[in-house]
Design a protein around this motif. Structure first.
Motif, PDB file in Angstrom:
ATOM      1  N   LEU A 195      -9.420  54.368  60.729  1.00 42.81           N
ATOM      2  CA  LEU A 195      -9.017  52.996  60.383  1.00 42.81           C
ATOM      3  C   LEU A 195     -10.024  51.982  60.915  1.00 42.81           C
ATOM      4  CD1 LEU A 195      -5.144  53.022  61.023  1.00 42.81           C
ATOM      5  CD2 LEU A 195      -6.319  53.153  58.836  1.00 42.81           C
ATOM      6  N   LYS A 196     -10.718  52.366  61.948  1.00 47.28           N
ATOM      7  CA  LYS A 196     -11.799  51.573  62.560  1.00 47.28           C
ATOM      8  C   LYS A 196     -11.344  50.276  63.212  1.00 47.28           C
ATOM      9  CE  LYS A 196     -15.771  53.366  60.179  1.00 47.28           C
ATOM     10  NZ  LYS A 196     -15.565  53.885  58.863  1.00 47.28           N
ATOM     11  N   GLN A 197     -10.768  49.371  62.447  1.00 47.75           N
ATOM     12  CA  GLN A 197     -10.328  48.110  63.049  1.00 47.75           C
ATOM     13  C   GLN A 197      -9.121  47.560  62.291  1.00 47.75           C
ATOM     14  OE1 GLN A 197     -13.224  44.979  62.520  1.00 47.75           O
ATOM     15  NE2 GLN A 197     -14.172  46.124  60.869  1.00 47.75           N
ATOM     16  N   PRO A 198      -8.382  46.648  62.954  1.00 48.46           N
ATOM     17  CA  PRO A 198      -7.204  46.082  62.279  1.00 48.46           C
ATOM     18  C   PRO A 198      -7.606  45.357  61.009  1.00 48.46           C
ATOM     19  CG  PRO A 198      -7.340  45.373  64.577  1.00 48.46           C
ATOM     20  CD  PRO A 198      -8.609  46.085  64.284  1.00 48.46           C
ATOM     21  N   SER A 199      -6.674  45.301  60.077  1.00 45.28           N
ATOM     22  CA  SER A 199      -6.989  44.572  58.846  1.00 45.28           C
ATOM     23  C   SER A 199      -5.723  43.865  58.375  1.00 45.28           C
ATOM     24  CB  SER A 199      -7.506  45.558  57.793  1.00 45.28           C
ATOM     25  OG  SER A 199      -6.642  45.629  56.703  1.00 45.28           O
ATOM     26  N   LYS A 200      -5.909  42.873  57.533  1.00 46.95           N
ATOM     27  CA  LYS A 200      -4.733  42.123  57.058  1.00 46.95           C
ATOM     28  C   LYS A 200      -4.298  42.628  55.692  1.00 46.95           C
ATOM     29  CE  LYS A 200      -5.208  38.098  59.895  1.00 46.95           C
ATOM     30  NZ  LYS A 200      -6.333  37.253  60.225  1.00 46.95           N
ATOM     31  N   SER A 229      -7.790  48.291  71.612  1.00 49.23           N
ATOM     32  CA  SER A 229      -8.061  47.865  70.238  1.00 49.23           C
ATOM     33  C   SER A 229      -7.008  46.808  69.887  1.00 49.23           C
ATOM     34  CB  SER A 229      -7.926  49.036  69.268  1.00 49.23           C
ATOM     35  OG  SER A 229      -6.561  49.369  69.115  1.00 49.23           O
ATOM     36  N   LYS A 230      -7.146  46.234  68.707  1.00 53.26           N
ATOM     37  CA  LYS A 230      -6.165  45.204  68.325  1.00 53.26           C
ATOM     38  C   LYS A 230      -5.241  45.709  67.219  1.00 53.26           C
ATOM     39  CE  LYS A 230      -8.177  41.129  70.169  1.00 53.26           C
ATOM     40  NZ  LYS A 230      -9.547  41.358  70.558  1.00 53.26           N
ATOM     41  N   PHE A 231      -5.184  47.022  67.062  1.00 50.94           N
ATOM     42  CA  PHE A 231      -4.306  47.572  66.030  1.00 50.94           C
ATOM     43  C   PHE A 231      -2.868  47.125  66.259  1.00 50.94           C
ATOM     44  CE2 PHE A 231      -7.582  50.993  65.576  1.00 50.94           C
ATOM     45  CZ  PHE A 231      -7.864  50.720  64.246  1.00 50.94           C
ATOM     46  N   ARG A 232      -2.196  46.801  65.159  1.00 50.33           N
ATOM     47  CA  ARG A 232      -0.777  46.469  65.272  1.00 50.33           C
ATOM     48  C   ARG A 232       0.022  47.720  64.900  1.00 50.33           C
ATOM     49  NH1 ARG A 232      -2.210  41.884  61.481  1.00 50.33           N
ATOM     50  NH2 ARG A 232      -3.141  43.765  60.685  1.00 50.33           N
ATOM     51  N   CYS A 251       1.029  44.662  60.263  1.00 45.42           N
ATOM     52  CA  CYS A 251       1.129  46.031  60.776  1.00 45.42           C
ATOM     53  C   CYS A 251       0.010  46.898  60.193  1.00 45.42           C
ATOM     54  CB  CYS A 251       2.507  46.586  60.382  1.00 45.42           C
ATOM     55  SG  CYS A 251       2.723  48.316  60.749  1.00 45.42           S
ATOM     56  N   ASP A 252      -0.661  47.649  61.076  1.00 43.22           N
ATOM     57  CA  ASP A 252      -1.662  48.616  60.612  1.00 43.22           C
ATOM     58  C   ASP A 252      -1.049  50.009  60.530  1.00 43.22           C
ATOM     59  OD1 ASP A 252      -4.219  46.992  60.651  1.00 43.22           O
ATOM     60  OD2 ASP A 252      -3.449  46.631  62.673  1.00 43.22           O
ATOM     61  N   ILE A 253      -0.330  50.362  61.599  1.00 40.41           N
ATOM     62  CA  ILE A 253       0.250  51.718  61.656  1.00 40.41           C
ATOM     63  C   ILE A 253       1.762  51.587  61.827  1.00 40.41           C
ATOM     64  CG2 ILE A 253       0.277  53.898  62.946  1.00 40.41           C
ATOM     65  CD1 ILE A 253      -2.562  53.232  63.900  1.00 40.41           C
TER      66      ILE A 253
END
Ligand SMILES: Nc1ncnc2c1ncn2[C@@H]1O[C@H](COP(=O)(O)OP(=O)(O)OP(=O)(O)O)[C@@H](O)[C@H]1O
Length: 531
Positions: A195-200, A229-232, A251-253
């Protein structure tokens, strides 16, 4: 593979005091600043750095140039790599590439043999020799390596060695490995890496778990691994389900039970959109495919409609019907099996005790408490009613006992689990609601007060002890009712390396249907005195 790891490192605070030892190791090497990336991988023991160099170079050269080799086994799922042989370089170079590849294949075979890893599928990626390869081979972000250090994990477990490279190479995966062998990390790490980084862009990964307790535990573990990390990372709770506009959920995950997620999918308004999900994990997959959960699981799988989705199935038990289901949904998957197909974890000492009658079981239990109570301990029974009955018997003894089953409210269930984790209760009586997936690190002993209803249930229940290589003990009481199925347990015991008396192995085999006989009440109180 992406190598630039810098963007996720801003803001990571590495507690130098607390991790002084680790810090001094990392400090020696190049650092961007005090809280910068981990450049020194020496924390993770390397077995063969030369070999590692070859892995990197071979992987670079592999890029679909060589013929589609089969590393081991056979292709179980629809294969997509009938790649034609392309020879665009001089034959000398080709020959040397081929030799390198052969050497690598031999190394892979040796490593798999050493760790009891069996694979099937096309072009199965090489297993990890060490966690350091996450960085050298796959350009893993530094925060993830920090987190491994913090968790104290030095070596990948066998399932992690093989499943992580499979998932990182973008392949679907179907894995079976013993209870307590680190399957959670095996699917969470590659997910975070990919996923590498959070995304909207909406929800990008979903983990399905068969119970709320396991979903909550997985969420906690996932957050630990993603720290820095900044994953939600969100757990699908009752409140979230009721009060959320899912079109706006940051939410990412997402981690959920199939039931709750199905409710979100079927909402009329503000319903959840899973069409962008890139990673879907079905943990305890054989449970998720059982009749009681199949429809809900299926609707989630269907809602995750992204054509390039990577799905993976994990469990400690792998019945044929799950493979059949997997065949219908997965594409070019790799099957990874660690250990014997029908075995429990080898670090658990398994015992069978003939208790004669229900009364005999209670006597034997009390006797074992008086001889040596080795908490924390889990006791499994076959029904909610029996869980309450046993609790009613033990709650006035001088041990701290708790009970959990699906008739309790969510709040009650959470508080029972918290008390058990905190050591406030020593003995926890449970139905199969707690039989799978739960990781109570200190549990030394599991008692099957009631005989399990199938071999898988036996393997998962006793697997609550003996986790992460620790020694565990499992005691199974049986009465006349259970004798026809003893041989089935004996088979599991033999497959897990336990000694089994020859008379047991001489017993006839009986096809195990859901074994849940009517048993006499556990309660010793006269009916009119019951609360
Ligand atoms: N590489 C590692 N080294 C040491 N411990 C590890 C490693 N990976 C995971 N663990 C620990 O092992 C324990 C069991 O892990 P996990 O709960 O993922 O097992 P599992 O294989 O999913 O078991 P189950 O089949 O019962 O669900 C956890 O406490 C986890 O922190």
């Amino acid at each position: 593979m992406e190598k630039d790891t810098s963007f996720l490192l801003t803001g990571i605070k590495f507690n130098k005091k607390r991790f002084a030892g680790d810090f001094s190791r990392f400090k020696k090497r190049k650092q961007r600043n005090d809280d910068g990336p981990v450049d020194d991988l020496s924390y993770f023991k390397r077995e063969d750095t030369e070999a590692e160099k070859v892995v990197v170079s071979v992987n670079k050269k592999r890029k679909r140039k060589t013929k589609a080799e089969r590393v081991e086994g056979f292709s179980v799922f629809k294969g997509s790599d009938s790649v034609p042989v392309v020879t665009d370089e001089g034959s000398e170079q080709e020959e040397s590439n081929q030799k390198e590849l052969n050497r690598q294949n031999e190394r892979d075979l040796r490593l798999r043999k050493k760790y009891g890893i069996h694979v099937s599928g096309n072009n199965v990626p090489s297993p990890l020799q060490s966690f350091a390869e996450l960085s050298t081979r796959y350009g893993c972000e530094s925060y993830l390596l920090h987190n491994l250090v913090k968790l104290g994990f030095k070596e990948p477990t066998p399932i992690q060695r093989q499943a992580i490279p499979v998932l990182l190479s973008g392949r679907e995966c179907f894995a079976k490995a013993p209870t307590g062998s680190g399957k959670t990390l095996a699917f969470v790490y590659p997910m975070l890496m990919k996923l590498k980084q959070p995304s909207k862009d909406g929800i990008r990964a979903v983990i399905l778990c068969h119970t709320r307790e396991l979903a909550a535990q997985t969420t906690r573990e996932c957050k630990k691994m993603a720290k820095g990390s900044k994953f939600r990372i969100k757990l699908m709770t009752k409140e979230l389900l009721r009060n959320t506009d899912f079109t706006k959920l940051p939410c990412d995950i997402l981690i959920s039970t199939p039931r709750r997620l199905q409710l979100c999918i079927s909402k009329k308004k503000k319903k959840i959109d899973l069409s962008r999900v890139e990673y879907l994990v079905l943990d305890e997959s054989d449970k998720l495919f059982e009749r009681s959960l199949l429809e809900q699981t299926d609707s989630v799988v269907k809602a995750c409609s992204n054509p390039s989705i990577i799905r993976s199935l994990f469990s400690a038990t792998l019945p044929g019907f799950v493979e059949d289901v997997a065949r219908t949904v997965m594409h070019d998957a790799v099957r990874v099996i660690v250990g014997d197909k029908n075995a429990a974890s080898e670090s658990i000492k398994q015992k069978l005790i003939f208790a004669g009658s229900e009364e005999g079981k209670l006597l034997a239990l009390r006797q074992s408490f008086s001889e040596s109570l080795n908490p924390p301990m889990l006791i499994f029974v076959q029904s909610i009613e029996r869980a309450e009955e046993l609790y009613g018997e033990l709650k006035f003894d001088s041990i701290r006992v708790g009970v959990i089953h699906s008739n309790l409210s969510q709040e009650q269930r959470e508080s029972v689990i918290d008390d058990f984790r905190a050591g406030k209760t020593w003995v926890l009586i449970a139905t199969d609601v707690l039989g799978r997936g739960m990781d109570f690190k200190g549990v030394k002993c599991v008692i099957n007060y009631d005989f399990p209803d199938c071999a898988a249930s036996y393997i998962h229940r006793i697997g609550r002890s003996g986790r992460a290589g620790r020694i565990g003990e499992a005691i199974t009481f049986y009465t006349e009712h259970d004798i026809p199925y003893l041989r089935n347990i004996a088979n599991v015991m033999t497959a897990s390396g336990c000694e089994v008396p020859s008379w047991l192995m001489d017993m006839p085999k009986k096809k195990w249907k859901k074994h849940c006989p009517r048993r006499e009440s556990i309660s010793t109180k006269p009916k009119d005195q019951e609360e």
